[in-house]
Design an enzyme around this catalytic site. Structure first.
Site, PDB file in Angstrom:
ATOM      1  N   GLY A 180    -150.256 -60.201  50.632  1.00  0.00           N
ATOM      2  CA  GLY A 180    -148.820 -60.352  50.417  1.00  0.00           C
ATOM      3  C   GLY A 180    -148.428 -61.599  49.642  1.00  0.00           C
ATOM      4  O   GLY A 180    -147.253 -61.841  49.410  1.00  0.00           O
ATOM      5  N   HIS A 181    -149.408 -62.388  49.197  1.00  0.00           N
ATOM      6  CA  HIS A 181    -149.095 -63.668  48.527  1.00  0.00           C
ATOM      7  C   HIS A 181    -149.968 -63.850  47.309  1.00  0.00           C
ATOM      8  O   HIS A 181    -150.959 -64.569  47.373  1.00  0.00           O
ATOM      9  CB  HIS A 181    -149.322 -64.817  49.495  1.00  0.00           C
ATOM     10  CG  HIS A 181    -148.654 -66.094  49.101  1.00  0.00           C
ATOM     11  ND1 HIS A 181    -149.252 -67.057  48.343  1.00  0.00           N
ATOM     12  CD2 HIS A 181    -147.422 -66.569  49.377  1.00  0.00           C
ATOM     13  CE1 HIS A 181    -148.437 -68.083  48.185  1.00  0.00           C
ATOM     14  NE2 HIS A 181    -147.320 -67.806  48.809  1.00  0.00           N
ATOM     15  N   PHE A 182    -149.777 -63.326  46.253  1.00  0.00           N
ATOM     16  CA  PHE A 182    -148.741 -62.379  45.851  1.00  0.00           C
ATOM     17  C   PHE A 182    -149.437 -61.160  45.301  1.00  0.00           C
ATOM     18  O   PHE A 182    -150.439 -61.324  44.591  1.00  0.00           O
ATOM     19  CB  PHE A 182    -147.846 -62.985  44.764  1.00  0.00           C
ATOM     20  CG  PHE A 182    -147.151 -64.252  45.196  1.00  0.00           C
ATOM     21  CD1 PHE A 182    -145.986 -64.194  45.948  1.00  0.00           C
ATOM     22  CD2 PHE A 182    -147.661 -65.504  44.856  1.00  0.00           C
ATOM     23  CE1 PHE A 182    -145.321 -65.353  46.321  1.00  0.00           C
ATOM     24  CE2 PHE A 182    -147.005 -66.657  45.240  1.00  0.00           C
ATOM     25  CZ  PHE A 182    -145.838 -66.580  45.971  1.00  0.00           C
TER      26      PHE A 182
END
Length: 143
Positions: free
Chosen positions: A48-50
């Site tokens: 999720g990053h990124f």
């Protein structure tokens, strides 16, 4: 003194997925240490990053540095079976992104320990380039 991840786990309470040290390559208890985190493409935080542009979160770089500090402190017989809690982060600067494939070299020096509080200087490097630096403080508690 050098430590592998299993030996690190005998000193600090951190475990997967929140143990960010693969090895300690230098250690002088209560003074100085150097740890290594091999940043892998499948590290969970990249999901999720990124998406499409993976970057290690700065807070996790700081946490990795703090874990080296915890090993420096808790490797001493005086602080065995204790825990170190963050109490402050000062002057944190992030100078370069840390990405999959990087070897993150984490250097920490304990500058002052007073009974149940301590202070340190922490710096992280990739390919000898400074990527992060901060002053950290911590409280020492019972495990």
């Amino acid at each position: 003194m050098k430590l592998n991840q299993e030996e690190i786990k005998q000193i600090i309470p951190h475990r997967h997925p929140f143990l960010f040290l693969d090895e300690i390559i230098e250690l002088e208890s209560l003074k100085y240490g150097v740890g290594v985190k091999y940043v892998k493409e499948d590290d969970y935080f990249f999901e999720g990053h990124f998406p499409g542009k993976p970057v290690m979160p700065g807070v996790l770089i700081i946490e990795s540095l703090a874990q080296v500090g915890a090993v420096i402190l808790l490797s001493s017989s005086e602080y065995k079976n204790k825990i170190a809690y963050f109490t402050g982060i000062q002057k944190a600067k992030f100078r370069k992104s840390v990405v999959p494939g990087d070897k993150l070299v984490l250097k920490c020096e304990l500058t002052k320990i007073r009974k149940s509080f301590g202070f340190g200087l922490a710096r992280a490097y990739v390919n000898d380039q400074l990527v992060c630096e901060a002053e950290i403080s911590f409280a020492i508690g019972e495990l």
